[in-house]
Structure formats: C-alpha cells, structure tokens
Design a protein around this motif. Structure first.
Motif, PDB file in Angstrom:
ATOM      1  N   THR A   1      16.177  28.322  -4.030  1.00 14.36           N
ATOM      2  CA  THR A   1      15.020  28.884  -4.730  1.00 14.36           C
ATOM      3  C   THR A   1      15.200  28.770  -6.236  1.00 14.36           C
ATOM      4  OG1 THR A   1      16.027  31.092  -4.703  1.00 14.36           O
ATOM      5  CG2 THR A   1      14.524  30.538  -2.887  1.00 14.36           C
ATOM      6  N   LYS A   2      16.252  28.092  -6.664  1.00 13.83           N
ATOM      7  CA  LYS A   2      16.544  27.984  -8.095  1.00 13.83           C
ATOM      8  C   LYS A   2      15.510  27.093  -8.790  1.00 13.83           C
ATOM      9  CE  LYS A   2      20.823  27.641  -9.504  1.00 13.83           C
ATOM     10  NZ  LYS A   2      21.039  28.970 -10.118  1.00 13.83           N
ATOM     11  N   ASN A   3      15.300  27.357 -10.057  1.00 18.22           N
ATOM     12  CA  ASN A   3      14.454  26.507 -10.892  1.00 18.22           C
ATOM     13  C   ASN A   3      15.243  25.243 -11.225  1.00 18.22           C
ATOM     14  OD1 ASN A   3      13.040  25.230 -12.951  1.00 18.22           O
ATOM     15  ND2 ASN A   3      12.410  27.150 -13.920  1.00 18.22           N
ATOM     16  N   LEU A   4      14.838  24.129 -10.658  1.00 20.24           N
ATOM     17  CA  LEU A   4      15.607  22.891 -10.816  1.00 20.24           C
ATOM     18  C   LEU A   4      15.573  22.358 -12.239  1.00 20.24           C
ATOM     19  CD1 LEU A   4      14.680  21.048  -7.485  1.00 20.24           C
ATOM     20  CD2 LEU A   4      16.595  22.579  -7.966  1.00 20.24           C
ATOM     21  N   TYR A   5      14.650  22.859 -13.049  1.00 19.91           N
ATOM     22  CA  TYR A   5      14.564  22.420 -14.440  1.00 19.91           C
ATOM     23  C   TYR A   5      15.468  23.256 -15.360  1.00 19.91           C
ATOM     24  CZ  TYR A   5      10.491  19.874 -12.769  1.00 19.91           C
ATOM     25  OH  TYR A   5       9.652  19.032 -12.080  1.00 19.91           O
ATOM     26  N   ARG A   6      15.929  24.405 -14.850  1.00 18.55           N
ATOM     27  CA  ARG A   6      16.777  25.282 -15.668  1.00 18.55           C
ATOM     28  C   ARG A   6      17.930  25.793 -14.801  1.00 18.55           C
ATOM     29  NH1 ARG A   6      13.041  29.628 -18.558  1.00 18.55           N
ATOM     30  NH2 ARG A   6      15.028  30.026 -19.610  1.00 18.55           N
ATOM     31  N   LEU A   7      18.838  24.899 -14.460  1.00 14.49           N
ATOM     32  CA  LEU A   7      19.949  25.253 -13.585  1.00 14.49           C
ATOM     33  C   LEU A   7      21.063  25.929 -14.368  1.00 14.49           C
ATOM     34  CD1 LEU A   7      20.198  22.045 -11.359  1.00 14.49           C
ATOM     35  CD2 LEU A   7      19.330  24.288 -10.685  1.00 14.49           C
ATOM     36  N   LYS A   8      21.478  27.084 -13.873  1.00 12.92           N
ATOM     37  CA  LYS A   8      22.581  27.820 -14.475  1.00 12.92           C
ATOM     38  C   LYS A   8      23.905  27.186 -14.044  1.00 12.92           C
ATOM     39  CE  LYS A   8      24.598  32.473 -14.408  1.00 12.92           C
ATOM     40  NZ  LYS A   8      24.465  33.830 -13.806  1.00 12.92           N
ATOM     41  N   LYS A   9      24.789  26.910 -14.992  1.00 13.93           N
ATOM     42  CA  LYS A   9      26.060  26.266 -14.675  1.00 13.93           C
ATOM     43  C   LYS A   9      27.223  27.101 -15.217  1.00 13.93           C
ATOM     44  CE  LYS A   9      24.136  21.597 -14.565  1.00 13.93           C
ATOM     45  NZ  LYS A   9      24.253  20.196 -15.049  1.00 13.93           N
ATOM     46  N   ASP A  10      28.400  26.936 -14.584  1.00 10.14           N
ATOM     47  CA  ASP A  10      29.581  27.651 -15.044  1.00 10.14           C
ATOM     48  C   ASP A  10      30.270  26.861 -16.156  1.00 10.14           C
ATOM     49  OD1 ASP A  10      31.014  25.589 -13.838  1.00 10.14           O
ATOM     50  OD2 ASP A  10      31.481  26.766 -12.038  1.00 10.14           O
ATOM     51  N   ASP A  11      31.419  27.349 -16.600  1.00 11.85           N
ATOM     52  CA  ASP A  11      32.120  26.718 -17.718  1.00 11.85           C
ATOM     53  C   ASP A  11      32.578  25.300 -17.404  1.00 11.85           C
ATOM     54  OD1 ASP A  11      31.734  29.031 -19.130  1.00 11.85           O
ATOM     55  OD2 ASP A  11      33.726  29.856 -18.670  1.00 11.85           O
ATOM     56  N   ASP A  12      32.746  24.996 -16.097  1.00 16.10           N
ATOM     57  CA  ASP A  12      33.190  23.655 -15.711  1.00 16.10           C
ATOM     58  C   ASP A  12      32.026  22.703 -15.477  1.00 16.10           C
ATOM     59  OD1 ASP A  12      35.885  24.408 -15.775  1.00 16.10           O
ATOM     60  OD2 ASP A  12      35.771  25.201 -13.729  1.00 16.10           O
ATOM     61  N   GLY A  13      30.825  23.184 -15.682  1.00 12.90           N
ATOM     62  CA  GLY A  13      29.661  22.326 -15.510  1.00 12.90           C
ATOM     63  C   GLY A  13      29.118  22.305 -14.094  1.00 12.90           C
ATOM     64  N   HIS A  14      29.680  23.134 -13.195  1.00  9.87           N
ATOM     65  CA  HIS A  14      29.193  23.200 -11.822  1.00  9.87           C
ATOM     66  C   HIS A  14      28.032  24.188 -11.727  1.00  9.87           C
ATOM     67  CE1 HIS A  14      33.589  22.091 -10.961  1.00  9.87           C
ATOM     68  NE2 HIS A  14      32.856  20.995 -10.858  1.00  9.87           N
ATOM     69  N   ILE A  15      27.121  23.920 -10.822  1.00  9.82           N
ATOM     70  CA  ILE A  15      25.967  24.802 -10.651  1.00  9.82           C
ATOM     71  C   ILE A  15      26.430  26.162 -10.145  1.00  9.82           C
ATOM     72  CG2 ILE A  15      23.802  25.163  -9.390  1.00  9.82           C
ATOM     73  CD1 ILE A  15      23.477  22.118  -9.321  1.00  9.82           C
ATOM     74  N   ASP A  16      25.943  27.219 -10.784  1.00 15.36           N
ATOM     75  CA  ASP A  16      26.261  28.590 -10.393  1.00 15.36           C
ATOM     76  C   ASP A  16      25.178  29.080  -9.437  1.00 15.36           C
ATOM     77  OD1 ASP A  16      26.804  31.252 -10.124  1.00 15.36           O
ATOM     78  OD2 ASP A  16      26.875  31.691 -12.267  1.00 15.36           O
ATOM     79  N   TYR A  17      25.583  29.330  -8.190  1.00 11.33           N
ATOM     80  CA  TYR A  17      24.615  29.749  -7.167  1.00 11.33           C
ATOM     81  C   TYR A  17      24.553  31.270  -6.995  1.00 11.33           C
ATOM     82  CZ  TYR A  17      24.176  24.884  -5.707  1.00 11.33           C
ATOM     83  OH  TYR A  17      23.915  23.527  -5.682  1.00 11.33           O
ATOM     84  N   SER A  18      25.217  31.999  -7.856  1.00  8.37           N
ATOM     85  CA  SER A  18      25.262  33.443  -7.684  1.00  8.37           C
ATOM     86  C   SER A  18      23.877  34.081  -7.759  1.00  8.37           C
ATOM     87  CB  SER A  18      26.181  34.071  -8.728  1.00  8.37           C
ATOM     88  OG  SER A  18      25.692  33.817 -10.043  1.00  8.37           O
ATOM     89  N   ASP A  19      22.948  33.427  -8.471  1.00  5.75           N
ATOM     90  CA  ASP A  19      21.597  33.978  -8.578  1.00  5.75           C
ATOM     91  C   ASP A  19      20.615  33.296  -7.625  1.00  5.75           C
ATOM     92  OD1 ASP A  19      21.615  31.549  -9.861  1.00  5.75           O
ATOM     93  OD2 ASP A  19      20.331  32.183 -11.526  1.00  5.75           O
ATOM     94  N   ASP A  20      21.146  32.447  -6.729  1.00  6.95           N
ATOM     95  CA  ASP A  20      20.281  31.797  -5.742  1.00  6.95           C
ATOM     96  C   ASP A  20      19.978  32.786  -4.611  1.00  6.95           C
ATOM     97  OD1 ASP A  20      18.730  29.842  -4.617  1.00  6.95           O
ATOM     98  OD2 ASP A  20      20.362  28.410  -4.302  1.00  6.95           O
ATOM     99  N   PHE A  21      19.047  32.468  -3.751  1.00  7.04           N
ATOM    100  CA  PHE A  21      18.584  33.386  -2.710  1.00  7.04           C
ATOM    101  C   PHE A  21      19.726  33.884  -1.839  1.00  7.04           C
ATOM    102  CE2 PHE A  21      16.744  34.645   1.306  1.00  7.04           C
ATOM    103  CZ  PHE A  21      15.609  35.353   0.936  1.00  7.04           C
ATOM    104  N   PHE A  22      20.591  32.957  -1.390  1.00  8.65           N
ATOM    105  CA  PHE A  22      21.696  33.343  -0.512  1.00  8.65           C
ATOM    106  C   PHE A  22      23.001  33.574  -1.272  1.00  8.65           C
ATOM    107  CE2 PHE A  22      18.827  30.984   2.379  1.00  8.65           C
ATOM    108  CZ  PHE A  22      18.624  31.967   3.323  1.00  8.65           C
TER     109      PHE A  22
END
Length: 476
Positions: free
Chosen positions: A188-209
């Motif tokens: 359910t994340k906004n694909l145009y504004r993806l939150k990433k961690d310090d290593d550049g990986h996508i942070d899913y903590s705010d995703d639906f699951f």
C-alpha cells in the motif's frame, strides 16, 4: 412461464407441450415463409431450433399457427438475447430431435450486426483472446468452460470421498515456497515516495503488513501445516508467478491443486497421483461427452482416444537415471533433441514427451531426481545425490504433476536450507513443524490449467482459463 434450460428441453419428447426457453442467438436463416433461429443458453453445446412462421401478404394463415412479420424479427440477430415461448414438437430437420414452434418472441437485448464481434464464421484463437469478455459465447469456449467446471467438481469430489479436508491457504504471504523469487509484490506504499533506511533498502515498517509481502506462488508450505494436524488436506486456489514467459504453457495467474498427506511414503504418493488423475479424466469422459466430442471433431481428432488410454493403462514408474539412459540411447540411434539430456540436467518438455509418447506410449511417473534441480524441502535419498521427487508426465503436455516426499527431519532440512543460502527469517513457523511432532509426509502440485489442456486438447494455456493473465496483458 417458467424457463426450461435448453439442455433439458432437448431431452424431452416433442409432444406439443408449451415451453419457454431463453438464450442468445447463434444464427438466423430462412426464407419468406419461415425463419429458423439457433438459440443457445450455455447449458449445453447444442442449440435448440426456434421455428418462426412468417406472415406472407396475400397468403392464407392457419388459425392455430402464430405468424411473425419481418418487423417482429428485425432485432433478432446473431448475438441478441431472446425470451421464446412456443410448442415443443418433433423436428423434421437433421441434427435435432425436437424444435420449438414459436408463439411469442421477446428480445431481451439487441446486438448490432455491424459491430458484434462474433458472427457466424471461424475466428482464430488469437482474435478470440482479444475479446475474452465475449468468447465464452462461442461453441469452443462454452465447451472448455463447462469442462473446467466439471474438472473442479471432480477434484473436490475425489478428495471429499477420500477423506481429505479442503484447506484454505493465504494468497498474500511473506514466504517464497519455491525459492525462485519470481513473485508479485503486495503493498500500500506510495511508489513515488518510498521510505528507505540508511543502507538504501526500502523500509516496510509503515506498509500495511509491516513487512514485504507478495502474492503466493504455492500453498504447499501452509498445506503441510494442515497435514500435520488434520492428516490429509488439499488446497485448490489461485497462485501467481511473476515469470516473464510468453509460452503456450505459462500463465502469470493460474490455479493449483495441492494435497498434503501425513504418514505416506513415495510409493503411496505415486498411487495417489495416478488414481487422482484417472478419476478426473474418467469424470470428464462420463460427464462431458458432448463437449469432448465437439473438441475432438473440431480441434484434436485423437482427444477422446487419448483420454480413454490414460484411464485404461497403468502408468510407468522409472527413476530419473533410467530416464536419462533411455534418452541418451535414443540420441545414439539418431534422435535429435534441442536441449541436452545429461545426468543432472533438468528435463525439457521434449524429453518428457519422448518418454511418454514415443518410448513407453503411456503416462510416466519419474522419480529420484538430482537434488540440485529440485526444491529444498524434498527428502534426500541415501545416495545423497537424489531426492524423492515424483513427477507425472503426460502425452501432449509433459509434466502435469510435480510431487515429492517432504523432508521431516529438522536437522536435515536446516542443513539443506543453509547449503542453498535460502533466507528463512520469515519461515520460523514452517520449521516448527519439524521441531514439534514431525511426521513423514508427502504431497504434490497439479496446475489446473495443465490438466485442462490435456482434457480439452487445446494447444494454448490461455484458452483454458476465462481471462488469462500474461506478461503485458491484464485486460478484462
């Protein structure tokens, strides 16, 4: 008046009873005196003939006959939907025993003959895929879809009669059952504004699951959990593979049947696979005779004979190593294959079909594959080189079932997972089945559309599912 389905009407006696049928016009022909309308409601591949007597100026009309004018039938065109009341009488024409002498014709829905895509002519399969929302009205796809229904009924009936429980596994999952990584992501994340961690990986903590999730490629792993509690279960539902493959044998969305059974060994698994497939094919022969005959006559002259041969023969059982020996012997005698067939190679469809169609001339269950070409959960044999896989190979199809005995030992399973480097952080629940009360068990997966290809004789998997999902195609 209560409607009678056309399948039922065709089985009645032509005793002049009043009857009501409703359906879609397949064709209309005739002359100034009479119109013949072929009507079909989907209950059978056969049409019922509607006879409409035409009023002719200057000619006498019989008092007990209903007459129609050209204006009455102006909207009765191919594709239109009708409500017809009339008398069911014996037919003098060829191809049907009864017909309906119309007394009333109501047009439910019109179909512009200038734009309706399904006129009375042959259409290519490629063209019909472009109008998949209308192709169920054709004879071919009506037959395929009725057979598809019957195959679903056969599957549920077989497992119910044999004491299995229908087990619903999730479509959204955080695990990749096959370890292939070809999964459709769910987010359910906004694909145009993806939150990433310090290593550049996508942070899913705010995703639906709260984690990365995908559409399932298989219900097997969850099915094993069910078998470890209920004894024997089966799944039957949609699965998804994000594999960019445009072949006549692949879909991005397809249905899978996956039984899992506790306390059985390899021989018992093979018995189950053979008995199940024969039951389904026999069901088709017993319950889909008209549709199979149509497909046999129009597409595959050997279809019915091939179906009967599967029911009437014992499947060959041989090891992968024996199969490779046979293939290599064939090469020595001049047989040419496109792909190599050395020990350790994953067999191609051409190899599987050679064994089934040319060498043995009957279905084959191949066992004991090299562990490097099979999944991590398969039980390894004592030779430490092969696993207890049991793939069923069919004529015209190749592999139709992939099954195996599952590794029940926690230590052995973990050893294989670590050797392959499979990430298991989200699969602690699966490993718990080996920690707590592990038991020998086995199961298989059958692609429903592969079964449909065999039973219908169709050549492309996109033509045995109502709305195919393939790369760059998600219409309808």
């Amino acid at each position: 008046m209560q409607r009678t389905e056309i399948k039922a009407a065709l089985g009645l006696a032509g005793d002049d009873r009043e009857i009501n049928v409703r359906g879609w016009v397949r064709s209309r022909r005739g002359n100034k005196n009479v119109s013949f309308i072929a009507l079909n409601d989907g209950s059978t591949i056969k049409n019922i003939q509607i006879v409409a007597n035409m009023a002719v100026e200057g000619e006498a009309q019989e008092s007990n006959t209903t007459y129609f004018t050209d204006d009455d039938l102006r909207l009765v065109t191919t594709g239109s939907c009708l409500n017809v009341t009339g008398r069911l009488v014996e037919s003098m024409g060829k191809g049907q025993t009864v017909e309906i002498q119309a007394t009333e014709i109501e047009v439910y829905g019109t179909a512009d003959p200038m734009t309706y895509p399904l006129q009375k002519k042959g259409h290519s399969m490629e063209y019909l895929r472009e109008i998949a929302h209308l192709r169920p009205r054709t004879n071919t796809f009506g037959a395929v879809l009725r057979i598809r229904h019957n195959m679903a009924m056969a599957i549920h009936t077989y497992f119910h009669e044999h004491g299995y429980f229908y087990f619903h596994t999730p479509l959204i999952t955080a695990s990749d059952a096959e370890g292939a990584g070809q999964m459709f992501q769910v987010t359910t994340k906004n694909l145009y504004r993806l939150k990433k961690d310090d290593d550049g990986h996508i942070d899913y903590s705010d995703d639906f699951f709260g984690k990365m999730t995908s559409l399932t490629v298989s219900g097997q792993l969850e099915g094993e959990l069910g078998a470890m509690a209920l004894g024997k279960i089966y799944t039957f539902g949609p699965t998804f593979r994000a594999e960019n493959s445009n072949t006549p044998r692949h879909l991005a969305e397809f249905w899978m049947i996956e039984p899992e059974v506790a306390f059985i060994q390899k021989d018992e698994l093979m018995d189950l696979e053979e008995d199940f497939l024969k039951y389904c094919v026999r069901w088709a022969l017993d319950n889909c005779a008209d549709d199979l005959q149509f497909l046999n006559d129009m597409f595959d002259k050997g279809l019915i004979e091939r179906l009967k041969s599967v029911v009437d023969t014992d499947f060959v059982r041989l090891t992968y190593t024996e199969g490779i020996d046979i293939l290599q012997e064939a090469v020595k005698h001049g047989k040419k294959f496109e792909f190599p067939c050395n020990w350790g190679d994953d067999l191609a469809s051409e190899h599987e079909r050679y064994l089934v169609e040319e060498h043995f001339k009957k279905p084959v269950i191949m066992t004991d594959y090299p562990k490097e070409i099979k999944a991590f959960y398969m039980k390894i044999n004592d030779d430490q080189k092969t696993v207890q896989g049991t793939d069923v190979l069919f004529p015209s199809i190749g592999e139709i079932i992939g099954g195996s005995v599952r590794e029940e030992s926690y230590d052995k399973l973990m050893s294989e997972i670590e050797r392959r480097g499979i990430p298991m952080k989200d699969m602690w629940w699966y490993l718990d089945t080996r920690r707590y009360g592990s038991a020998p068990h086995a199961g298989f997966g059958l692609g429903f559309e592969r079964l449909m290809l065999f039973v219908t004789g169709m050549q492309n998997i996109r033509d045995v599912i109502p709305f195919p999902r393939t790369p760059k195609s998600a219409e309808f």
